[in-house]
Design a protein around this motif. Structure first.
Motif: not given
Length: 211
Positions: A205, A203, A207, A188-190, A95, A154
């Protein structure tokens, strides 16, 4: 790209390299499964990532599910001012704290990629006369050189170009009109991947974008 070639496996924890990509076409593995498997650890010749591959390339990998419905909390990346060794986070769910600024959209339409930074990037000549003779190492010209702000790209995680709608931003042109340099992406989570020596975040989830 990654979904079709296998899955990411991560041990719970917040330190060390705890993630790895498993090359497997076994189709019954779901997010949240705890599994036990046997394979060979090597480095992908295509991406450079560390992977677990089947012992016998002609046979599917033996994978046993021992639990399901479990969750992995994303590891929070260090503050933007802290140097980071991306290899430590390879194949891990991470994250990015706070907000990130879009600083490059050149490859958005073609490759599904956007470059982010913790703050907008400035051109040195915004604050310095491009014709003066102050060196980059002098107090007056110290910020003239290349920016030291950490950036991360990303990626949509798909091995195809020129896709529309853009997988990374399926609402582009409908839910929102554009993504521009200076737009913000929050929380941002990925998953961190390596692609030919460059580290990217795919990612996991949708954006969260603001302008």
């Amino acid at each position: 790209q990654w979904k079709s070639q296998g899955f990411f496996l991560q041990q719970p924890g917040e330190t060390g390299s705890l993630g790895v990509f498993v090359q497997s076409t076994v189709g019954n593995i779901k997010i949240g499964d705890r599994v036990r498997l046997t394979g060979i650890v090597n480095e992908s010749s295509e991406s450079g990532m560390t992977v677990i591959a089947p012992i016998d390339s002609a046979a599917p990998m033996a994978i046993r599910r021992i639990a399901e419905g479990e969750t992995i909390e994303p590891v929070e990346l260090p503050a933007a001012s802290t140097p980071i060794d991306w290899e430590d986070y390879e194949s891990m769910l991470v994250r990015v704290p706070n907000e990130s600024f879009v600083v490059d959209t050149y490859n958005l339409a073609r490759r599904g990629q956007v470059t982010l930074a913790a703050q907008p990037l400035r051109v040195p000549t915004e604050d310095n006369d491009p014709d003066d003779r102050k060196g980059a190492d002098s107090p007056e010209g110290e910020d003239r050189g290349a920016s030291s702000i950490r950036t991360i790209r990303i990626d949509d995680g798909i091995d195809a170009n020129n896709l529309f709608p853009i997988p990374l931003l399926p609402g582009l042109g409908t839910d929102f009109q554009t993504l521009r340099v200076g737009s913000k992406i929050n929380d941002l989570t990925g998953i961190v991947i390596e692609d030919d020596g460059e580290y990217l975040i795919v990612p996991t989830q949708p954006l969260q974008i603001s302008h």
